[in-house]
Design a protein around this motif. Sequence first.
Motif, short mmCIF file in Angstrom:
data_model
loop_
_atom_site.label_atom_id
_atom_site.label_comp_id
_atom_site.label_asym_id
_atom_site.label_seq_id
_atom_site.Cartn_x
_atom_site.Cartn_y
_atom_site.Cartn_z
N TYR A 164 0.85 -1.19 0.00
CA TYR A 164 0.00 0.00 0.00
C TYR A 164 0.88 1.23 0.00
CZ TYR A 164 -3.67 -3.29 1.09
OH TYR A 164 -4.55 -4.33 1.04
N LEU A 165 0.43 2.26 -0.67
CA LEU A 165 1.20 3.48 -0.82
C LEU A 165 0.41 4.65 -0.25
CD1 LEU A 165 3.90 4.23 -2.18
CD2 LEU A 165 2.60 4.78 -4.22
N GLN A 166 1.08 5.47 0.55
CA GLN A 166 0.46 6.68 1.08
C GLN A 166 1.41 7.84 0.80
OE1 GLN A 166 0.22 7.21 5.41
NE2 GLN A 166 -1.91 7.82 5.10
N CYS A 167 0.91 8.84 0.08
CA CYS A 167 1.75 9.98 -0.28
C CYS A 167 1.13 11.26 0.24
CB CYS A 167 1.89 10.07 -1.80
SG CYS A 167 2.71 8.64 -2.53
N GLU A 168 2.01 12.19 0.64
CA GLU A 168 1.58 13.50 1.09
C GLU A 168 2.09 14.53 0.09
OE1 GLU A 168 2.70 14.29 5.13
OE2 GLU A 168 2.04 12.32 5.78
N LEU A 169 1.16 15.28 -0.46
CA LEU A 169 1.49 16.31 -1.44
C LEU A 169 1.19 17.68 -0.85
CD1 LEU A 169 -0.22 13.89 -3.41
CD2 LEU A 169 1.51 15.01 -4.76
N VAL A 170 1.94 18.66 -1.29
CA VAL A 170 1.77 20.03 -0.83
C VAL A 170 1.32 20.87 -2.02
CG1 VAL A 170 2.92 22.02 0.21
CG2 VAL A 170 3.59 19.71 0.88
N VAL A 171 0.35 21.74 -1.79
CA VAL A 171 -0.10 22.67 -2.81
C VAL A 171 0.45 24.04 -2.47
CG1 VAL A 171 -2.11 23.72 -3.93
CG2 VAL A 171 -2.22 21.34 -3.14
N CYS A 172 1.12 24.68 -3.44
CA CYS A 172 1.74 25.99 -3.22
C CYS A 172 1.37 26.95 -4.35
CB CYS A 172 3.27 25.87 -3.23
SG CYS A 172 3.96 24.70 -2.06
N ARG A 173 1.57 28.21 -4.08
CA ARG A 173 1.46 29.22 -5.13
C ARG A 173 2.71 29.13 -5.98
NH1 ARG A 173 -3.40 30.88 -5.74
NH2 ARG A 173 -4.47 31.26 -3.79
N VAL A 174 2.57 29.29 -7.29
CA VAL A 174 3.65 29.08 -8.24
C VAL A 174 4.90 29.91 -7.95
CG1 VAL A 174 4.32 29.27 -10.66
CG2 VAL A 174 2.14 28.26 -10.05
N TYR A 175 4.77 31.18 -7.70
CA TYR A 175 5.95 32.02 -7.52
C TYR A 175 6.19 32.42 -6.07
CZ TYR A 175 5.79 32.05 -12.54
OH TYR A 175 5.77 31.65 -13.85
#
Length: 116
Positions: free
Chosen positions: A85-96
């Motif tokens: 099983y795979l669990q990933c944490e992603l972060v959302v950011c503003r481009v600049y």
Amino acid sequence: PYRVGINQNLFLEASLHSSDPSLQLFLDTCVASPTRHNFTTKSYPIIENGCAKDPTYATYYSPFRHTLRFKFNAFQFIQSNPEVYLQCELVVCRVYDYSSRCYQGCLQRSKREASS
């Protein structure tokens, strides 16, 4: 479920579904586990704090900031069922936003010297 043989390349893609073009994704952590409910004990880090821990991990170009593409070689936990099983944490950011987690990249934790 996705079936793949051991040591075969496993290609993954993560996408953010948003109409905001000023957002981008960053893969911070990705951990494999032999069970779906426990990602702390008996786990295997593929990405940790933005740093590749698995030597077979590689990123791939995506023309979209909303999409991440990466791969690693499939494996099986020893003395365990054949499922991983795979669990990933992603972060959302503003481009600049250069102070955001997305622009920090791999965060190596410094090792402390043990005192006597």
